[in-house]
Write a protein that holds these residues in place. Structure first.
Motif, PDB file in Angstrom:
ATOM      1  N   LYS A  85       9.264 -51.287 -29.389  1.00  0.00           N
ATOM      2  CA  LYS A  85       8.408 -50.098 -29.553  1.00  0.00           C
ATOM      3  C   LYS A  85       7.348 -50.390 -30.606  1.00  0.00           C
ATOM      4  CE  LYS A  85       8.662 -45.273 -31.276  1.00  0.00           C
ATOM      5  NZ  LYS A  85       9.534 -44.129 -31.596  1.00  0.00           N
ATOM      6  N   MET A 105       6.211 -43.099 -41.186  1.00  0.00           N
ATOM      7  CA  MET A 105       6.017 -43.297 -39.741  1.00  0.00           C
ATOM      8  C   MET A 105       5.086 -44.465 -39.408  1.00  0.00           C
ATOM      9  SD  MET A 105       7.988 -41.894 -37.732  1.00  0.00           S
ATOM     10  CE  MET A 105       9.493 -41.332 -38.481  1.00  0.00           C
ATOM     11  N   ASP A 119       6.508 -35.780 -29.389  1.00  0.00           N
ATOM     12  CA  ASP A 119       7.089 -36.625 -30.445  1.00  0.00           C
ATOM     13  C   ASP A 119       8.164 -37.560 -29.888  1.00  0.00           C
ATOM     14  OD1 ASP A 119       7.455 -37.655 -32.943  1.00  0.00           O
ATOM     15  OD2 ASP A 119       8.552 -35.926 -33.751  1.00  0.00           O
ATOM     16  N   GLU A 125       7.809 -39.991 -27.989  1.00  0.00           N
ATOM     17  CA  GLU A 125       6.805 -40.872 -27.376  1.00  0.00           C
ATOM     18  C   GLU A 125       7.307 -42.296 -27.171  1.00  0.00           C
ATOM     19  OE1 GLU A 125       7.125 -40.427 -30.505  1.00  0.00           O
ATOM     20  OE2 GLU A 125       6.985 -42.482 -31.240  1.00  0.00           O
ATOM     21  N   GLY A 172      15.792 -39.809 -34.501  1.00  0.00           N
ATOM     22  CA  GLY A 172      16.391 -39.320 -35.734  1.00  0.00           C
ATOM     23  C   GLY A 172      17.888 -39.104 -35.522  1.00  0.00           C
TER      24      GLY A 172
HETATM   25  N1  BES Z   1       9.845 -42.283 -34.353  1.00  0.00           N
HETATM   26  C1  BES Z   1      10.668 -41.143 -34.144  1.00  0.00           C
HETATM   27  C2  BES Z   1      12.142 -41.408 -34.517  1.00  0.00           C
HETATM   28  C3  BES Z   1      12.397 -41.618 -35.988  1.00  0.00           C
HETATM   29  C4  BES Z   1      12.695 -40.560 -36.807  1.00  0.00           C
HETATM   30  C5  BES Z   1      12.382 -42.891 -36.523  1.00  0.00           C
HETATM   31  C6  BES Z   1      12.949 -40.761 -38.153  1.00  0.00           C
HETATM   32  C7  BES Z   1      12.628 -43.102 -37.869  1.00  0.00           C
HETATM   33  C8  BES Z   1      12.911 -42.035 -38.688  1.00  0.00           C
HETATM   34  C9  BES Z   1      10.623 -40.724 -32.684  1.00  0.00           C
HETATM   35  O1  BES Z   1       9.421 -40.958 -32.032  1.00  0.00           O
HETATM   36  C10 BES Z   1      10.870 -39.249 -32.663  1.00  0.00           C
HETATM   37  O2  BES Z   1      10.102 -38.533 -33.236  1.00  0.00           O
HETATM   38  N2  BES Z   1      11.949 -38.845 -31.990  1.00  0.00           N
HETATM   39  C11 BES Z   1      12.306 -37.492 -31.911  1.00  0.00           C
HETATM   40  C12 BES Z   1      12.786 -37.252 -30.502  1.00  0.00           C
HETATM   41  C13 BES Z   1      13.006 -35.787 -30.166  1.00  0.00           C
HETATM   42  C14 BES Z   1      11.687 -35.056 -30.153  1.00  0.00           C
HETATM   43  C15 BES Z   1      13.667 -35.718 -28.812  1.00  0.00           C
HETATM   44  C16 BES Z   1      13.428 -37.207 -32.920  1.00  0.00           C
HETATM   45  O3  BES Z   1      14.285 -38.070 -33.113  1.00  0.00           O
HETATM   46  O4  BES Z   1      13.399 -36.151 -33.522  1.00  0.00           O
END
Ligand code: BES
Ligand code: ZN
Ligand code: ZN
Length: 491
Positions: free
Chosen positions: A249, A269, A331, A333, A361
């Motif tokens: 990714k 991020m 989000d 993505e 997360g």
């Molecule tokens: N990049 C984030 C995941 C992330 C969160 C990585 C915290 C490192 C630290 C990912 O793109 C994201 O935002 N995922 C969402 C998915 C949800 C909207 C289904 C999440 O985990 O909240």
């Protein structure tokens, strides 16, 4: 620039610091070299893994005792941490030698331990100083690893060196602020590296991406001023016995898009290309390590921004393999760009696919900051990657891909939706990815937690960890011996 590590049959004359292992037990067990166990005990030294105490040594040099825990439990992981601790203790000195290998039990894996010590030391010496007016770099000019069988261990040191360079490249890319590492900057950095080390490289720009039907990548990129890129790197040695595809990714910044993150959620991020950086870092080491495995790396790279053209919740994207996705949360993505990356990987007909992503997360909630989530559609491959991760000192824990939860990503209007509800977020993300790998053995590593560290800890330094590079290289190097054409599928 990484810390040079060399082997020496005995302690070189005139070293500034000599690091000697001390094991914990009913009494401390020192390994000679003038260590006064009684003196250490009097100072409250317990021999915990990575604990250090500096003693006056002979001549100008100092003696540093480093704890290795209970003698019978000393393994590569323990010595990795001990070596890292010694580097921190000798930070401002010029030369360091260590006899930590003497603490390894006779039945321990000496080759793995040698690599672990070299890697632990060099990785602890890493700093990202590019934007510091007053950096405090490690002053050490080298580490001598003392081992009676120095000659036989030399190849393992070479392997460690190549691995460390790959990890440090990944860390540099992840630490670089998103403002100075756009998707095209990332592609440029990957191309430069590929040319330097001798990998094949292809950069797919936004026009080519449209021709190829990379609707997931293009959809996420819509909200950004920066054009997206898909980076493809190839290591293709003569006589390869197996083909492995890596997919990382590469979100150079994840604002969340229109489903925008909070200020707190957005911090860090720039790390959202950690999976892509791991792929680029691992690929960079392959020509030096020279495994007989063909490896193809894919990094779909874009920002996720809420610009005027951004995808809106409810929009439908068509991905490379024809699967349509209703985007209900912009989000989520990562899975959209990985869908295209995985579909392209499948087209290469590899024997295995490994993807790495700072995906959810939810995975951090489940496993915390040090353990990656491991999912896949093939038990043998999951176990192969799990073992590789363990040997590499990058723990990954298996999570299920329950078919009962597959319906959580059914969409009203498209083939899939990109969110699976509040529960089991790491698993529904994995189930989503599974839709794009067909029958190819595949493993997914959710590295959302381990991609960054909040503190200096063993080989890790606050900031980017470069997690995944060591695991991927361990896997590819291990795979070499296991790649007899049993299945008859290898070409
Ligand atoms: N990049 C984030 C995941 C992330 C969160 C990585 C915290 C490192 C630290 C990912 O793109 C994201 O935002 N995922 C969402 C998915 C949800 C909207 C289904 C999440 O985990 O909240
Ligand atoms: Zn996101
Ligand atoms: Zn993300």
């Amino acid at each position: 620039m990484t810390l040079p590590v060399s082997l020496a049959p005995e302690v070189p004359d005139g070293v500034d610091v000599l690091g000697v292992p001390v094991a914990k037990g009913p009494v401390l067990v020192g390994h000679g070299h003038g260590i006064e166990v009684g003196q250490l005990e009097a100072r409250g030294f317990e021999g915990k893994v990575g604990e250090t105490a500096t003693l006056a040594g002979e001549g100008a040099g100092s003696l540093v005792a480093v704890g290795v825990g209970p003698a019978e439990e000393v393994d590569a992981d323990v010595l990795r941490r001990a070596a890292a601790a010694l580097v921190r203790a000798a930070w401002k000195r010029r030369s360091l030698a260590t006899t930590v290998l003497e603490a390894l039990p006779p039945d321990g894996d000496r080759a793995l331990a040698t690599r672990a010590v070299a890697e632990g030391a060099a990785l602890a010496a890493y700093r990202f100083t590019r934007y510091k007016s007053d950096p405090d770099p490690c002053r050490l000019e080298g580490l001598s690893l003392v081992a009676a069988d120095a000659d036989g261990l030399a190849p393992h040191l070479d392997r460690a060196r190549a691995t460390v360079e790959g990890v440090c490249l990944a860390r540099d890319l992840v630490n670089e602020p998103a403002g100075s590492l756009s998707p095209s900057d990332l592609a440029d950095r990957a191309s430069e590296m590929a040319q330097r080390v001798g990998l094949g490289v292809e950069i797919i720009d936004e026009i080519e991406a449209a021709n190829l039907g990379l609707g997931g990548l293009l959809g996420v990129a819509q909200g950004s001023e920066q054009p997206c890129r898909l980076i493809k790197l190839t290591y293709d040695p003569p006589g390869a016995t197996r083909t492995v595809a890596l997919v990382g990714k590469g979100i150079t910044f994840d604002s969340g898009g229109l489903s925008i993150k909070t200020a707190e959620g957005m911090m860090g991020m720039k790390t959202d290309m950690g999976g892509g950086a791991a792929v680029i870092g691992a690929m960079s080491a392959l020509p030096a390590l020279a495994p007989s495995v063909k490896v193809i790396g894919f990094v779909p790279a874009t920002e996720n921004m809420p610009g005027g053209r951004a995808i809106k919740p409810g929009d439908v994207l068509k991905t490379r393999n024809g699967t349509t996705v209703e985007v209900l949360n912009t989000d989520a993505e990562g899975r959209l760009v990985l869908a295209d990356g995985l579909a392209l990987a499948v087209e290469e007909q590899p024997d295995a696919i490994v993807d790495l992503a700072t995906l959810t997360g939810a995975c951090i909630v489940a496993l915390g900051a040090r353990i990656s989530g491991l999912m896949g559609n093939d038990g043998d491959l999951v176990e192969e990657v799990r073992t590789a991760a363990e040997r590499a000192g990058e723990p990954a824990w298996p999570l299920p891909l329950p078919q009962e939860y597959r319906k959580q990503i059914d969409s009203e209007v498209a083939d899939l939706k990109n969110i699976g509800g509040r529960s089991a977020g790491a698993l529904t993300a994995g189930l989503f990815l599974q839709e794009f790998v067909g029958e190819v053995p595949w493993v997914h590593l959710d590295i959302a937690g381990p991609s960054r560290s909040d503190d200096d800890d063993g080989p890790l330094v606050k900031g980017a960890t470069g997690v995944g590079v060591r695991t991927l290289l361990e896997m590819v190097m291990g795979a070499e011996g296991l790649s007899a054409p049993v299945s008859g599928q290898s070409t």
